[in-house]
Design an enzyme around this catalytic site. Structure first.
Site, short mmCIF file in Angstrom:
data_model
loop_
_atom_site.label_atom_id
_atom_site.label_comp_id
_atom_site.label_asym_id
_atom_site.label_seq_id
_atom_site.Cartn_x
_atom_site.Cartn_y
_atom_site.Cartn_z
N LYS A 80 -8.15 37.88 -3.77
CA LYS A 80 -9.17 38.39 -2.85
C LYS A 80 -9.89 39.83 -3.48
O LYS A 80 -9.17 40.52 -4.08
CB LYS A 80 -8.92 38.61 -1.40
CG LYS A 80 -9.92 39.11 -0.38
CD LYS A 80 -9.14 39.38 1.07
CE LYS A 80 -10.15 39.56 1.87
NZ LYS A 80 -9.35 39.81 3.27
N SER A 155 -11.77 37.34 6.64
CA SER A 155 -12.59 37.80 5.55
C SER A 155 -12.25 37.30 4.20
O SER A 155 -12.89 37.71 3.27
CB SER A 155 -12.47 39.74 5.41
OG SER A 155 -11.20 39.96 5.28
N SER A 179 -7.79 37.47 9.07
CA SER A 179 -8.52 37.07 7.90
C SER A 179 -7.99 36.27 6.94
O SER A 179 -8.45 35.86 5.87
CB SER A 179 -8.84 38.53 7.03
OG SER A 179 -9.88 39.35 8.01
#
Length: 442
Positions: A80, A155, A179
């Site tokens: 990420k 996310s 997330s």
């Protein structure tokens, strides 16, 4: 070779161990897929081919010499874009951080690299990690594997998409309010939420430091167990012989089953029935303290997020997606005394939760009460955006508020997961249970 892209990380590692898969060829297969895939630009913010190739050559040398570090040595994964990777831009999905290039790796990336994992690149994410939807008009909104019109969940949106679309063997994301688990659930993956403090956040762009956690998204529970160990430099959980027979599971009725949409309800109920058939002892019950904890969430999350980002945001608010900007700014309404009092009460509620759940091996609930919303409507309809974002994060946030660890598994109903949550620092225990549940649910 194309089949490699759809294998579990563990099976790829076993293939390398057996000499059937060459680490360099494996890395090249993923890099080639990422270069050619029509959605790759919405999934990866950037690949790191030079780094990946160098790491894969080193892994091949170790394999040839019989000196592999562990099962995942030579397996390529994505990260990420809030984890620092030396020399590569790390912008956390935000124009506010455009051009930010760290000089060192995040601690978990350093440790994973030392364990032989190959870094393919950085994946797109919700802006500064502050949304469960995965919608990001500032940088990119990754695709959803089950519905081209829908958001992927956030996310860790690109993290989930990189695995679901065969562009990484597994992915590393972060979970502050859901997330890891939401995008894992909405893309039919396994996701592990670790306990706050279990894995280092050093070199990770923060959102709410008291809630931020690092966790993997993968095709299997085994992969998640191996990735946790790789990021920690520890021995992976022993999943051999795990069974749900006799396991005591509590279906959380308070909040978690409210306003449950038809498909998530069907997926959850089917999974619960499957666990019962496999011998799990399932009870249902209320924990009223969950309602009070949810009322504290707005203070605890937004006040800290704005405390961390307020000055940066207000220096250039026009660079932000207005709905994310509004959510950050809502934290400015709370005083320091509000925040301290909320945390003191939350610590008391955590003790009550621990007492009320002590007799159970895990608490189970639907990972998300809703299906992935339509991306176009989210952009056009403010009320729909607010409603869906809050509903999306509701169930997963329970685990964060109470400081727990947890795993989400696919239920067989597309984009619908079932979550198992357990006491803090009991990742090995919940992974073992989830591994047994994974087999029971097929």
């Amino acid at each position: 070779m194309r089949n490699w892209l759809w294998m579990t990380a563990a099976d790829l590692g076993r293939g390398i161990e057996a000499g059937k898969i060459h680490p360099v060829e494996l890395t090249e297969a993923y890099l080639d897929a990422a270069e050619k895939h029509p959605e790759a630009g919405r999934i990866y913010s950037r690949t790191t081919p030079r780094r990946a190739r160098s790491m894969s050559i080193a892994a091949a040398d170790r394999a040839r010499a019989g000196q592999r570090i562990g099962l995942l040595d030579g397996v390529p994964i994505s990260w990420k874009d809030l984890f620092d990777a030396s020399g590569a831009p790390c912008e956390a999905g935000s124009a506010l951080l455009k051009g930010r290039v760290p000089e060192t790796d995040a601690q978990v990336l350093t440790t994973a690299t030392a364990q032989g994992l190959v870094c393919l690149g950085k994946t797109h994410m919700s802006e500064l990690a502050f949304s469960g939807l995965g919608l990001n008009p500032v940088t990119a909104t990754p695709p959803n594997v089950n519905d081209p019109a829908a958001v992927p969940g956030g996310s860790s949106s690109g993290a989930a998409a990189s695995v679901a679309f065969g562009l990484a063997a597994a992915a590393i994301g972060s979970d502050t309010g859901g997330s890891v688990r939401i995008p894992a659930s909405w893309n039919d993956l396994v996701g592990l939420k670790t306990t706050s403090g279990r894995l280092s956040n050093q070199g990770a762009v923060p959102l709410c430091e008291r809630f931020d956690t690092v966790g993997p998204l993968a095709r299997s529970v085994e992969d998640c167990a191996l990735l946790l160990a790789a990021m920690e430099g520890s021995k992976p959980a022993d999943l051999v012989g795990a069974s749900v027979k006799g396991a005591r599971l509590l279906v959380l009725e308070t909040v978690a089953l409210d306003d449950l949409r038809e498909e998530p309800a069907r997926g959850f109920e089917g999974a619960v029935e499957g666990l019962a058939r496999a011998g799990a002892r399932i009870e249902s019950g209320k924990i009223e303290e969950v309602t009070e904890a949810m009322d504290l969430a707005a203070i605890l999350f937004t006040a800290e997020a704005y405390g961390i980002w307020g000055k940066t945001i207000e220096s250039a608010p026009q660079k932000m997606f207005p709905r994310i900007l509004e959510r950050f700014r809502s934290g400015a309404a709370f005083t320091a005394s509000d925040y301290v009092a909320a945390w003191r009460r939350m610590e008391e509620l955590r003790k009550i939760w621990a007492q009320k759940t002590a007799a159970y091996d895990a608490v189970i609930l639907p990972t998300a009460p809703n299906l992935p919303p339509d991306a176009k409507r989210l952009m056009e309809d403010d009320e729909y955006y607010v409603t869906e974002n809050l509903l999306t994060l509701r169930n997963t946030r329970i685990g964060n508020l109470f400081g727990l660890c947890g795993v989400t598994l696919p239920t067989g109903q597309p984009s619908c997961g079932i979550s198992f949550i357990a006491p803090p620092m009991q990742e090995e225990r919940v992974l073992r249970l989830a591994s047994a549940a994974e087999r029971a649910l097929g």
